[in-house]
Design an enzyme around this catalytic site. Sequence first.
Site, PDB file in Angstrom:
ATOM      1  N   THR A 135       0.833  -1.207   0.000  1.00 55.14           N
ATOM      2  CA  THR A 135       0.000   0.000   0.000  1.00 55.14           C
ATOM      3  C   THR A 135       0.870   1.261   0.000  1.00 55.14           C
ATOM      4  OG1 THR A 135      -1.646  -1.206   1.273  1.00 55.14           O
ATOM      5  CG2 THR A 135      -1.840   1.194   1.255  1.00 55.14           C
ATOM      6  N   PRO A 137       0.632   5.861  -0.051  1.00 59.93           N
ATOM      7  CA  PRO A 137      -0.287   6.925   0.370  1.00 59.93           C
ATOM      8  C   PRO A 137      -1.405   7.157  -0.650  1.00 59.93           C
ATOM      9  CG  PRO A 137       1.980   7.600   0.755  1.00 59.93           C
ATOM     10  CD  PRO A 137       2.051   6.278   0.047  1.00 59.93           C
ATOM     11  N   GLY A 140      -4.149   2.320  -2.704  1.00 59.37           N
ATOM     12  CA  GLY A 140      -4.495   1.284  -1.738  1.00 59.37           C
ATOM     13  C   GLY A 140      -5.143   0.088  -2.412  1.00 59.37           C
ATOM     14  N   THR A 167       2.170  -2.639   8.525  1.00 57.52           N
ATOM     15  CA  THR A 167       2.239  -3.297   9.836  1.00 57.52           C
ATOM     16  C   THR A 167       3.677  -3.711  10.129  1.00 57.52           C
ATOM     17  OG1 THR A 167      -0.008  -4.101   9.549  1.00 57.52           O
ATOM     18  CG2 THR A 167       1.326  -5.224  11.215  1.00 57.52           C
ATOM     19  N   LEU A 242      -1.224 -11.981  -0.379  1.00 56.30           N
ATOM     20  CA  LEU A 242      -2.435 -11.486   0.286  1.00 56.30           C
ATOM     21  C   LEU A 242      -3.446 -12.617   0.468  1.00 56.30           C
ATOM     22  CD1 LEU A 242      -2.989  -8.001  -1.417  1.00 56.30           C
ATOM     23  CD2 LEU A 242      -1.959  -8.489   0.795  1.00 56.30           C
ATOM     24  N   GLY A 342     -24.332  -2.814  27.727  1.00 61.87           N
ATOM     25  CA  GLY A 342     -24.713  -1.481  28.183  1.00 61.87           C
ATOM     26  C   GLY A 342     -23.504  -0.564  28.264  1.00 61.87           C
ATOM     27  N   GLU A 366      -6.079  -6.038   3.707  1.00 59.57           N
ATOM     28  CA  GLU A 366      -6.115  -7.304   2.940  1.00 59.57           C
ATOM     29  C   GLU A 366      -7.305  -7.336   1.992  1.00 59.57           C
ATOM     30  OE1 GLU A 366      -3.681  -9.349   3.297  1.00 59.57           O
ATOM     31  OE2 GLU A 366      -2.820  -8.743   5.210  1.00 59.57           O
ATOM     32  N   GLY A 367      -7.618  -6.176   1.408  1.00 59.16           N
ATOM     33  CA  GLY A 367      -8.770  -6.071   0.514  1.00 59.16           C
ATOM     34  C   GLY A 367     -10.000  -5.683   1.305  1.00 59.16           C
ATOM     35  N   PHE A 386     -13.675  -4.036 -11.759  1.00 54.41           N
ATOM     36  CA  PHE A 386     -12.635  -3.328 -11.004  1.00 54.41           C
ATOM     37  C   PHE A 386     -12.303  -1.979 -11.607  1.00 54.41           C
ATOM     38  CE2 PHE A 386     -11.915  -7.433  -9.168  1.00 54.41           C
ATOM     39  CZ  PHE A 386     -11.533  -7.121  -7.883  1.00 54.41           C
TER      40      PHE A 386
END
Length: 387
Positions: A135, A137, A140, A167, A242, A342, A366-367, A386
């Site tokens: 990914t 900026p 994505g 990550t 992926l 609650g 991951e999509g 797509f």
Amino acid sequence: MTAPLDLLDLDPSLSEEERQIRDVVRQLLDDRVRPHVADWYEDGRVPARELAREFGKLGLLGMHLTGYGCAGASAVAYGLACQELEASDSGVRSLVSVQGSLAMFAIWRYGSEEQKQRWLPSMATGEAIGCFGLTEPDHGSDPASMATRARRDGDDWVLTGGKMWITNAPIADVAVIWARTDEGVRGFLVPMDEPGVTAREIRRKMSLRASVTGEIVLDDVRLPADAQLPEAIGLKAPLSCLTEARYGIVWGAVGAARDCLETTLAYATTRTQFGRPLAGFQLTQAKLADMAVELVKGQLLALHLGRLADAHRLRPDQVSVGKLNNVREALAIARQCRTILGANGVSGEYPVMRHANNLESVLTYEGTSEIHQLVVGQRLTGLSAFA
Ligand SMILES: Cc1cc2nc3c(=O)[nH]c(=O)nc-3n(C[C@H](O)[C@H](O)[C@H](O)COP(=O)(O)OP(=O)(O)OC[C@H]3O[C@@H](n4cnc5c(N)ncnc54)[C@H](O)[C@@H]3O)c2cc1C
């Protein structure tokens, strides 16, 4: 699944070995993660390196890969481990998924023998941490339009660009970086201490707070020719990684949902209003029943996909079915459980809202759900929507 929630008696359909692996992983998480994870989440800090070494000792890193110190477990056993990991926290499962299914898988599947020997054994023990940079900026869901470039300079490669939402990036020793070359998309192993590489932690996340996420900047990073993953040709290489990680999410998401439902069942049977336990109200039972039915459906789906994977018959669009359904339903369960708790539902003293917030990230990475709907739509219609 624990007894009252196992409505369909799925437990006996697991092998003895599968149950043992699941129980050992559950015990480790009970000992090492559950007592601390609410604090890690609140503080936005997680002892990722320490955890990686603990998980490495148990063979959880690259668990479904063979050789190079990896455990060579079945897809179902790996899935059961993911379910337990995510029942503790989606961020903790992400640490294992990114290390094993994204970074290690990319090297194991597409690397040279030297690259595998150099990285996989230390990644399997958790001594070395990997990350996976796809990914960017501005790119994505559509990684084909990536802007990160790798150009030849003599025998060397020179990488320029940036990766976002990665990550483990701030703590990683090595990044698998996907970049555009004159011949198409290629993968590169980038040591994070290489001149020109910087990793900045992304702060103020309201989700997956027990996971380290970062931005990687690549400023004319010079790499030797052998930094390229020789077998990774085109975008299908990162997409195949992926698929591996999404498979783990299919199982993981039901783990988060299970933990929410277990917490809520215990709460609803002990909390009294209007002179009877919350669980005694028909409206509460309707919620509990619907959630338990969705949970067991998600579990059946995960197990079915796992058995297909172990028979080497699992297709990427089937993994999309699992990711789409199980994350969507897990999030719905987490939100519904929150209502039953609650005011306590918004408290970090209970895991429910933490899981719900985490699942917002799992829904996106991951999509996204929409991308998986498009994958399933293409399978149904033969038409790609797509672009
Ligand atoms: C905590 C976290 C960790 C992550 N870790 C990693 C990592 O380790 N490595 C990595 O490479 N990435 C990672 N990601 C990034 C993640 O994979 C991307 O966020 C994801 O692919 C979506 O991209 P985007 O955020 O740019 O959203 P966009 O692509 O901008 O999408 C925004 C919205 O538009 C929708 N959309 C986009 N295209 C279409 C279309 N054709 N039709 C209909 N709807 C569409 C999407 O579904 C979404 O709802 C991580 C993200 C998070 C939140």
